[in-house]
Design a protein around this motif. Structure first.
Motif, mmCIF file in Angstrom:
data_model
loop_
_atom_site.group_PDB
_atom_site.id
_atom_site.type_symbol
_atom_site.label_atom_id
_atom_site.label_comp_id
_atom_site.label_asym_id
_atom_site.label_seq_id
_atom_site.Cartn_x
_atom_site.Cartn_y
_atom_site.Cartn_z
ATOM 1 N N ALA A 1 13.804 59.419 54.481
ATOM 2 C CA ALA A 1 14.571 60.618 54.824
ATOM 3 C C ALA A 1 16.063 60.322 54.747
ATOM 4 C CB ALA A 1 14.198 61.089 56.224
ATOM 5 N N ASP A 2 16.453 59.147 55.250
ATOM 6 C CA ASP A 2 17.859 58.750 55.195
ATOM 7 C C ASP A 2 18.351 58.703 53.754
ATOM 8 O OD1 ASP A 2 18.515 58.584 57.779
ATOM 9 O OD2 ASP A 2 18.311 56.415 57.981
ATOM 10 N N ILE A 3 17.509 58.118 52.890
ATOM 11 C CA ILE A 3 17.914 57.967 51.497
ATOM 12 C C ILE A 3 18.096 59.338 50.855
ATOM 13 C CG2 ILE A 3 17.109 57.226 49.226
ATOM 14 C CD1 ILE A 3 15.964 54.764 50.526
ATOM 15 N N GLN A 4 17.140 60.237 51.111
ATOM 16 C CA GLN A 4 17.252 61.568 50.503
ATOM 17 C C GLN A 4 18.507 62.286 50.974
ATOM 18 O OE1 GLN A 4 13.578 63.619 51.219
ATOM 19 N NE2 GLN A 4 12.503 62.179 49.869
ATOM 20 N N GLU A 5 18.860 62.072 52.226
ATOM 21 C CA GLU A 5 20.018 62.757 52.765
ATOM 22 C C GLU A 5 21.322 62.162 52.231
ATOM 23 O OE1 GLU A 5 19.803 63.098 57.073
ATOM 24 O OE2 GLU A 5 21.955 62.730 57.055
ATOM 25 N N ARG A 6 21.340 60.825 52.087
ATOM 26 C CA ARG A 6 22.587 60.156 51.730
ATOM 27 C C ARG A 6 22.825 60.053 50.232
ATOM 28 N NH1 ARG A 6 25.050 56.209 54.857
ATOM 29 N NH2 ARG A 6 24.892 56.562 57.087
ATOM 30 N N MET A 7 21.813 60.449 49.467
ATOM 31 C CA MET A 7 21.913 60.371 48.020
ATOM 32 C C MET A 7 23.023 61.288 47.499
ATOM 33 S SD MET A 7 18.505 60.886 45.915
ATOM 34 C CE MET A 7 18.571 62.634 45.635
ATOM 35 N N TRP A 8 23.172 62.473 48.104
ATOM 36 C CA TRP A 8 24.071 63.486 47.531
ATOM 37 C C TRP A 8 25.527 63.117 47.649
ATOM 38 C CZ3 TRP A 8 21.173 65.660 44.345
ATOM 39 C CH2 TRP A 8 19.831 65.869 44.628
ATOM 40 N N PRO A 9 26.001 62.648 48.808
ATOM 41 C CA PRO A 9 27.396 62.205 48.836
ATOM 42 C C PRO A 9 27.672 61.100 47.813
ATOM 43 C CG PRO A 9 26.562 62.396 51.057
ATOM 44 C CD PRO A 9 25.401 62.610 50.149
ATOM 45 N N MET B 1 34.861 69.485 49.945
ATOM 46 C CA MET B 1 34.721 68.043 49.713
ATOM 47 C C MET B 1 35.706 67.513 48.687
ATOM 48 S SD MET B 1 31.608 67.130 47.168
ATOM 49 C CE MET B 1 30.206 67.832 47.943
ATOM 50 N N TRP B 2 36.267 68.422 47.865
ATOM 51 C CA TRP B 2 37.086 67.930 46.751
ATOM 52 C C TRP B 2 38.216 67.025 47.202
ATOM 53 C CZ3 TRP B 2 42.271 68.755 46.358
ATOM 54 C CH2 TRP B 2 42.816 69.751 47.178
ATOM 55 N N LYS B 3 38.805 67.368 48.361
ATOM 56 C CA LYS B 3 39.960 66.558 48.760
ATOM 57 C C LYS B 3 39.540 65.165 49.237
ATOM 58 C CE LYS B 3 40.243 68.529 53.349
ATOM 59 N NZ LYS B 3 40.479 69.802 53.965
ATOM 60 N N PHE B 4 38.258 65.028 49.583
ATOM 61 C CA PHE B 4 37.801 63.695 49.983
ATOM 62 C C PHE B 4 37.356 62.862 48.782
ATOM 63 C CE2 PHE B 4 37.112 66.163 53.875
ATOM 64 C CZ PHE B 4 37.844 65.384 54.744
ATOM 65 N N ILE B 5 36.854 63.553 47.737
ATOM 66 C CA ILE B 5 36.327 62.746 46.635
ATOM 67 C C ILE B 5 37.360 62.503 45.546
ATOM 68 C CG2 ILE B 5 33.964 63.527 47.032
ATOM 69 C CD1 ILE B 5 34.207 65.188 44.509
ATOM 70 N N ILE B 6 38.476 63.228 45.568
ATOM 71 C CA ILE B 6 39.386 63.117 44.424
ATOM 72 C C ILE B 6 39.983 61.712 44.325
ATOM 73 C CG2 ILE B 6 41.423 64.019 45.639
ATOM 74 C CD1 ILE B 6 41.977 65.554 42.973
ATOM 75 N N LEU B 7 40.331 61.134 45.471
ATOM 76 C CA LEU B 7 40.947 59.805 45.434
ATOM 77 C C LEU B 7 39.948 58.714 45.011
ATOM 78 C CD1 LEU B 7 43.659 58.543 45.789
ATOM 79 C CD2 LEU B 7 43.157 58.152 48.175
ATOM 80 N N PRO B 8 38.735 58.681 45.608
ATOM 81 C CA PRO B 8 37.761 57.687 45.130
ATOM 82 C C PRO B 8 37.452 57.818 43.644
ATOM 83 C CG PRO B 8 36.963 58.736 47.131
ATOM 84 C CD PRO B 8 38.248 59.387 46.789
ATOM 85 N N PHE C 1 35.022 52.012 52.176
ATOM 86 C CA PHE C 1 36.458 52.181 52.434
ATOM 87 C C PHE C 1 36.794 53.624 52.748
ATOM 88 C CE2 PHE C 1 37.621 48.002 50.811
ATOM 89 C CZ PHE C 1 38.731 47.740 51.572
ATOM 90 N N PHE C 2 36.137 54.558 52.048
ATOM 91 C CA PHE C 2 36.503 55.957 52.229
ATOM 92 C C PHE C 2 35.625 56.672 53.248
ATOM 93 C CE2 PHE C 2 38.564 55.055 48.207
ATOM 94 C CZ PHE C 2 39.786 55.649 48.417
ATOM 95 N N GLY C 3 34.735 55.934 53.891
ATOM 96 C CA GLY C 3 33.920 56.529 54.935
ATOM 97 C C GLY C 3 33.015 57.634 54.430
ATOM 98 N N ILE C 4 32.454 57.431 53.238
ATOM 99 C CA ILE C 4 31.575 58.455 52.683
ATOM 100 C C ILE C 4 30.134 58.119 53.049
ATOM 101 C CG2 ILE C 4 30.652 59.337 50.511
ATOM 102 C CD1 ILE C 4 33.732 58.888 49.645
ATOM 103 N N PRO C 5 29.414 59.055 53.646
ATOM 104 C CA PRO C 5 28.071 58.730 54.146
ATOM 105 C C PRO C 5 27.030 58.706 53.034
ATOM 106 C CG PRO C 5 28.571 61.007 54.596
ATOM 107 C CD PRO C 5 29.783 60.453 53.935
#
Lengths: 325, 460
Positions: free
Chosen positions: A104-112, A188-195, A271-275
């Motif tokens: 369940a964890d994997i399915q949830e965390r796959m998308w980020p 989410m765009w502002k969190f993913i743009i830098l990575p 580093f970017f705290g992405i789950p």
């Protein structure tokens, strides 16, 4: 084609068994179930009964490879190795040390993870190919030389430096984007743009060098000369002929990583705290949660093998000379 | 005073011996000598080779460990019975001059305020002066005085660097003159760009000696959280980087060579088994395999602390084990290359004729196949070096790298990265680690490029 895919999938079984064997030997061979039980139950008074109960609860009370008490096939089947492998093959990863269901964890965390890895991959691929084609167009010029020097320099910088420097510059000093964090949905765009930007930048050095060498190898071939002799402009030669033929070697290196994009990037996510799955793995490594590491190893191998099969299919797709049997 | 042999010391000196032996055999073979000459005809290759050798030399000086007895007069005061290397001894003033906490490069005061009571019992928040930096200056707050002092001392250091370069030049000049006298006048080889090499050497020595000389009076790269000098940490990290970059190949090469050649030469079921082996290993994500193996090793060490002796030995064994794991995960690429090449070579006519003459097995492989694979091996070794140095930093960040007590760039980065959130930033630790690492990796990459360019038959 279908027969080929089935054949390849069957070939994958011994490889996955081998992977299981390696992880199993690593985890259970050195760190026996007794030790795990003691580590889990803590330093309190642990009686042999408690350890036995813990092992029975997890199914760890069976022998490792060979069961002397069983009958017939059960000599081998009723063992920890076979039971654990069977569970993994059904993608039943069990529970982590904190008691959560790993699947369940994997399915949830796959998308980020995908939200970072997919744009990085696509944008990176396009940038690398575009820059490489540009350099091939201006080959042996000052621009080409300067870009090659820049590529070596970019390659020699540690990936950690890119991340830290970008976080300080764009997050802390310029306040353009938040330093770390994640939200689902459109914000989410502002969190993913830098990575994504860092991922592309960190890969551009080696990528451009690689694609450039592929294109340069093609450019001396006869078909390019005849294309020029037909009167095509250099740009047309590049896009119509060189790019298509260069795609073949590029495919071998690129298609194989597509499935593994699911796994995410360990460093970037932490580093970017992405789950995502990358930070999931890193947390598991740091808290020494063996079941999660084991699950991720298995998942990674499955995805890699899928990638290999996809590469073959893509090959036969783009190159009619290749026939899969 | 007695020598202490750590495992990695031993291996790195064995490797050094092997390299010297390799150079000797290059000298004997005319063709190999020509190839190596061609590599060094590029000024960039010459410059990067100089940088690489300086790094390796520092790593080697840090790979001799001495243990001092109480009564030894060479023993630095107060630190008897410690295992020290010549590098430690030459940087001893930095170990001794430990401050209390962070301080910026060339600072005279601590980075953060601390609370003091003055003679009236009033609480005051002041920047306390550093114990060992800028104490020779009467008024260190005066920028002009500081700069004058820095420039004066840098001048002295520059002179020293110049003299050192001159010594190398004269020493090397002796061999050059001898070679010139004995030269074959029928051939006129291209001149090697020695001046580029000397320029690089001088620049490198200049920077090093300025830093070294000034480090007696200041903390040139600042101090870290517990007040330890960052310059010392960065210098000590060189050995870890060099050990990981070079020793890994020592683990990887025999495996890749043996398995790759066997697969390609014997074919059949041997080939199948070896292919299965490396496909399996390859399909496990690299970092995860390394992490899993390191985790297992950590719990093993935790369960059997008695087997591992002192903390230095334990840290050293962890380094050795990391090298071993990295070697086990990185042989697959080279193995596949060697297998393909062996398959191709063993179809060639000269191999067929050697077989027809009754030559077989090991002898044939050693005489006719191995020499034709060496360029691949060499390219792979040089290419891997930079990747391994970078990998160490990432692995230490993940927590599966070297022991936390071992000095390494990865550990420096890992310990300092949280300090970036402070205001004002504590940047010196991170930047020093990155720059030390960057120079090594850049030199290795540039050198690898040249080696690949010259040795790859497709480029001729």
């Amino acid at each position: 084609m279908l027969a080929y895919i089935i054949k390849r999938l069957l070939f994958a079984i011994p490889i996955l068994l081998g992977v299981n064997f390696i992880t199993f030997a690593l985890f259970f061979g050195v760190n026996t179930p007794d030790n795990m039980a003691r580590a889990q139950l803590g330093a309190k008074q642990t009686t042999p009964e408690m350890i036995a109960a813990w092992k029975a609860d997890r199914g760890y009370d069976k022998p490792l490879f060979y069961n002397q008490n069983a009958q017939g096939m059960n000599h081998v089947v009723d063992t920890l190795f076979v039971q654990e492998s069977a569970k993994l093959f059904q993608f039943d990863f069990g529970r982590s040390d904190s008691g959560r269901q790993i699947s369940a964890d994997i399915q949830e965390r796959m998308w980020p993870s995908l939200a970072i890895a997919l744009p990085t991959f696509v944008i990176g691929l396009f940038t690398n190919i575009a820059v490489a084609l540009l350099l091939v167009l201006f080959r042996a010029s000052l621009l080409d030389r300067a870009a090659m020097v820049a590529a070596v320099i970019l390659m020699s910088i540690s990936g950690l430096f890119y991340i830290i420097a970008a976080q300080v510059l764009f997050g802390k000093m310029l306040h353009w984007v938040p330093i770390s964090g994640y939200e689902s949905g459109w914000s989410m765009w502002k969190f993913i743009i830098l990575p994504v930007f860092i991922g592309v930048l960190a890969g551009v050095g080696s990528g451009v060098r690689w694609y450039r060498s592929i294109f340069l190898e093609e450019i001396h071939k006869d078909y390019v000369r005849s294309a020029r002799a037909k009167g095509l402009s250099e740009i047309q030669v590049l896009f119509k002929h060189l790019l298509k033929n260069g795609m073949l070697p590029i495919l071998t290196g690129v298609v194989v990583v597509i499935p593994t994009l699911f796994m995410g990037s360990l460093i970037m996510e932490s580093f970017f705290g992405i789950p995502g799955l990358g930070s999931y793995t890193i947390d598991a490594i740091q808290s020494q949660d063996f079941s999660i590491v084991k699950a991720m190893v298995f998942l990674g191998s499955v995805l890699y093998i899928v990638g290999l099969i996809l590469t073959d299919i893509a090959y036969s797709w783009f190159d009619p000379r290749v026939r899969l049997r | 005073m007695s020598l202490v042999f750590l495992w990695t010391d031993l291996l790195i000196w064995i490797l050094f011996g092997a390299v010297v032996f390799g150079l000797h055999s290059i000298k004997k073979s005319k063709q190999a000598r020509k190839q190596w000459r061609e590599i060094f005809e590029s000024p960039i290759a010459m410059a990067s080779a100089v940088i690489l050798s300086v790094y390796v030399l520092i790593g080697l000086t840090d790979s001799i460990h001495l243990k001092f007895n109480q009564e030894n007069r060479w023993a630095p005061a107060g630190y008897e019975n410690q295992v020290l290397s010549p590098l430690d001894l030459s940087l001893w003033h930095l170990v001794k001059n430990q401050e209390r906490t962070y301080s910026a490069p060339f600072a005279s005061h601590e980075y953060s305020r601390s609370i003091l009571y003055d003679e009236n019992g009033q609480v005051q928040q002041v920047y306390r002066p550093l114990k060992f930096a800028a104490v020779h200056l009467e008024n260190p707050d005066n920028r002009q005085v500081l700069w004058q002092d820095l420039i004066k001392k840098s001048g002295i250091a520059l002179l020293a660097a110049f003299l050192l370069t001159l010594v190398v030049f004269v020493f090397h000049g002796y061999f050059r003159v001898r070679a010139y006298v004995k030269r074959d006048i029928r051939v006129k080889p291209k001149r090697l760009p020695w001046n580029w090499g000397y320029l690089t050497l001088f620049l490198l020595l200049a920077v090093m000696s300025i830093l070294y000389y000034l480090s007696h009076f200041y903390h040139v790269l600042g101090t870290d959280k517990v007040g330890e000098d960052v310059f010392y940490q960065a210098m000590k990290s060189i050995r870890t980087g060099v050990v990981i970059g070079t020793l890994t190949t020592l683990v990887m090469l025999p495996l890749a060579l043996f398995l790759g050649i066997s697969a390609g030469y014997f074919k059949g079921w041997i080939d199948d088994v070896i292919q299965y082996l490396y496909t399996t290993l390859n399909s496990i994500p690299g970092v995860l395999l390394i992490a899993a193996a390191v985790l297992v090793m950590q719990s093993w060490i935790a369960q059997h602390p008695a087997d591992f002796g002192s903390s230095e030995q334990r840290a050293d064994l962890r380094l050795l084990f990391l090298v071993f794991i990295l070697g086990m995960t990185s042989w697959t690429g080279l193995c596949r290359l060697l297998r393909a090449e062996t398959l191709k070579i063993s179809q060639l006519e000269y191999i067929q004729s050697a077989k027809a003459f009754g030559m077989g097995g090991m002898h044939l492989i050693y005489k006719h196949i191995l020499p034709n694979l060496l360029h691949l091996v060499l390219i792979a070794v040089v290419l891997d070096f930079s990747g391994l140095v970078l990998a160490e930093a990432v692995l230490s960040y993940v927590g599966v790298g070297v022991d936390p007590t071992t000095y390494s760039w990865g550990n420096m980065i890992n310990q300092a990265r949280l300090e970036m959130a402070r205001e004002p930033m504590v940047w010196w630790s991170l930047l020093s680690a990155f720059i030390f690492m960057f120079i090594l990796v850049l030199a290795a990459n540039l050198f690898a490029d040249r080696v690949q360019w010259v040795l790859n038959p497709r480029n001729s």
